[in-house]
Design a protein around this motif. Structure first.
Motif, PDB file in Angstrom:
ATOM      1  N   PRO A  99       0.809  -1.222   0.000  1.00 14.94           N
ATOM      2  CA  PRO A  99       0.000   0.000   0.000  1.00 14.94           C
ATOM      3  C   PRO A  99       0.842   1.272   0.000  1.00 14.94           C
ATOM      4  O   PRO A  99       0.288   2.361   0.107  1.00 14.94           O
ATOM      5  CB  PRO A  99      -0.799  -0.137   1.295  1.00 14.94           C
ATOM      6  N   LEU A 100       2.170   1.161  -0.113  1.00 18.09           N
ATOM      7  CA  LEU A 100       3.020   2.357  -0.089  1.00 18.09           C
ATOM      8  C   LEU A 100       2.615   3.344  -1.182  1.00 18.09           C
ATOM      9  O   LEU A 100       2.530   4.548  -0.949  1.00 18.09           O
ATOM     10  CB  LEU A 100       4.499   1.971  -0.240  1.00 18.09           C
ATOM     11  N   LEU A 101       2.363   2.808  -2.382  1.00 19.11           N
ATOM     12  CA  LEU A 101       2.017   3.653  -3.526  1.00 19.11           C
ATOM     13  C   LEU A 101       0.779   4.491  -3.224  1.00 19.11           C
ATOM     14  O   LEU A 101       0.774   5.713  -3.423  1.00 19.11           O
ATOM     15  CB  LEU A 101       1.791   2.764  -4.754  1.00 19.11           C
ATOM     16  N   THR A 102      -0.262   3.854  -2.720  1.00 18.24           N
ATOM     17  CA  THR A 102      -1.524   4.543  -2.429  1.00 18.24           C
ATOM     18  C   THR A 102      -1.324   5.686  -1.445  1.00 18.24           C
ATOM     19  O   THR A 102      -1.921   6.756  -1.599  1.00 18.24           O
ATOM     20  CB  THR A 102      -2.550   3.547  -1.853  1.00 18.24           C
ATOM     21  N   SER A 117       2.518   8.566   6.784  1.00 21.99           N
ATOM     22  CA  SER A 117       1.552   7.841   7.589  1.00 21.99           C
ATOM     23  C   SER A 117       0.997   6.663   6.796  1.00 21.99           C
ATOM     24  O   SER A 117       0.579   6.822   5.648  1.00 21.99           O
ATOM     25  CB  SER A 117       0.412   8.788   7.974  1.00 21.99           C
ATOM     26  N   LEU A 118       1.027   5.493   7.421  1.00 23.96           N
ATOM     27  CA  LEU A 118       0.451   4.285   6.841  1.00 23.96           C
ATOM     28  C   LEU A 118      -0.713   3.866   7.714  1.00 23.96           C
ATOM     29  O   LEU A 118      -0.515   3.421   8.844  1.00 23.96           O
ATOM     30  CB  LEU A 118       1.507   3.164   6.799  1.00 23.96           C
ATOM     31  N   PRO A 119      -1.963   4.038   7.217  1.00 23.57           N
ATOM     32  CA  PRO A 119      -3.098   3.559   8.012  1.00 23.57           C
ATOM     33  C   PRO A 119      -3.107   2.035   8.045  1.00 23.57           C
ATOM     34  O   PRO A 119      -2.328   1.401   7.331  1.00 23.57           O
ATOM     35  CB  PRO A 119      -4.319   4.109   7.279  1.00 23.57           C
ATOM     36  N   ASP A 120      -3.976   1.437   8.854  1.00 24.01           N
ATOM     37  CA  ASP A 120      -4.052  -0.024   8.951  1.00 24.01           C
ATOM     38  C   ASP A 120      -3.967  -0.654   7.564  1.00 24.01           C
ATOM     39  O   ASP A 120      -4.814  -0.380   6.705  1.00 24.01           O
ATOM     40  CB  ASP A 120      -5.366  -0.452   9.618  1.00 24.01           C
ATOM     41  N   SER A 121      -2.932  -1.467   7.351  1.00 20.73           N
ATOM     42  CA  SER A 121      -2.714  -2.109   6.051  1.00 20.73           C
ATOM     43  C   SER A 121      -2.333  -3.553   6.292  1.00 20.73           C
ATOM     44  O   SER A 121      -1.582  -3.867   7.218  1.00 20.73           O
ATOM     45  CB  SER A 121      -1.598  -1.399   5.292  1.00 20.73           C
ATOM     46  N   ASP A 122      -2.857  -4.432   5.429  1.00 26.14           N
ATOM     47  CA  ASP A 122      -2.600  -5.863   5.569  1.00 26.14           C
ATOM     48  C   ASP A 122      -1.464  -6.309   4.665  1.00 26.14           C
ATOM     49  O   ASP A 122      -1.382  -5.906   3.502  1.00 26.14           O
ATOM     50  CB  ASP A 122      -3.864  -6.665   5.236  1.00 26.14           C
ATOM     51  N   PHE A 123      -0.581  -7.126   5.230  1.00 24.42           N
ATOM     52  CA  PHE A 123       0.540  -7.709   4.502  1.00 24.42           C
ATOM     53  C   PHE A 123       0.487  -9.217   4.696  1.00 24.42           C
ATOM     54  O   PHE A 123       0.163  -9.689   5.789  1.00 24.42           O
ATOM     55  CB  PHE A 123       1.880  -7.180   5.039  1.00 24.42           C
ATOM     56  N   VAL A 124       0.817  -9.963   3.645  1.00 29.99           N
ATOM     57  CA  VAL A 124       0.850 -11.420   3.736  1.00 29.99           C
ATOM     58  C   VAL A 124       2.281 -11.834   4.069  1.00 29.99           C
ATOM     59  O   VAL A 124       3.231 -11.412   3.401  1.00 29.99           O
ATOM     60  CB  VAL A 124       0.397 -12.072   2.410  1.00 29.99           C
TER      61      VAL A 124
END
Length: 163
Positions: A99-102, A117-124
């Motif tokens: 989600p860095l790009l977004t 700032s990185l809001p709640d983001s899911d990583f596998v």
């Protein structure tokens, strides 16, 4: 026993790069599995290559903390240029991964001064073959980041792993 994710800035209050918030779930972290991360970082200085990162990684053994050696670039390692490592992982000219790009978070040096700032983001987290010494347990990590001898940031993490 650490039991649970925790973090703190361990650098000088005047460090140019300061982690302002960080949350990680689930706790303990499962490999393989899904990881939800949110973070905020403030930098009052452009960070350019070479960026040196010194990691101290410790694992709890009963009441003792044992320093893990640097083996195959995992453990208590010194990376002389994290920018070059990023360039190897994400070739320059290719877009930063989501989600860095977004959220407009750069993935290459130089990192301009600013608030990220990185809001709640899911990583596998893939099922990777971890070394035997990096198995289930409680860990502490201290990361000292510098450039040309100037400390940029220092962060301490504590977390539990389970596979």
């Amino acid at each position: 026993q650490v039991g649970g994710f925790a973090w703190e800035n361990c650098g000088d209050k005047r460090d140019p790069v300061v982690l302002q918030s960080l949350s990680v779930a689930p706790d303990p972290i499962s490999i393989p599995g899904s990881l939800r991360v949110s973070a905020a970082v403030n930098s009052n200085k452009t960070v350019a290559s070479p960026v040196k990162v010194v990691l101290l990684v410790e694992k709890a053994l009963g009441d003792l903390w044992i320093q893990l050696p640097c083996i195959d670039q995992l453990g208590s390692c010194t990376y002389d240029d994290a920018c070059a490592i990023l360039d190897n992982l994400i070739p320059p000219g290719t877009p930063c991964p989501e989600p860095l790009l977004t959220y407009g978070i750069p993935c290459h040096c130089p990192f301009k001064a600013g608030f990220y700032s990185l809001p709640d983001s899911d990583f596998v987290l893939p099922d990777v073959e971890l070394p035997a010494w990096m198995t289930n347990g409680n860990y502490r990590v201290r990361a000292a980041v510098s450039n040309g001898g100037e400390e940029l940031a220092c962060i301490k993490l504590a977390f539990s792993l389970q596979s």
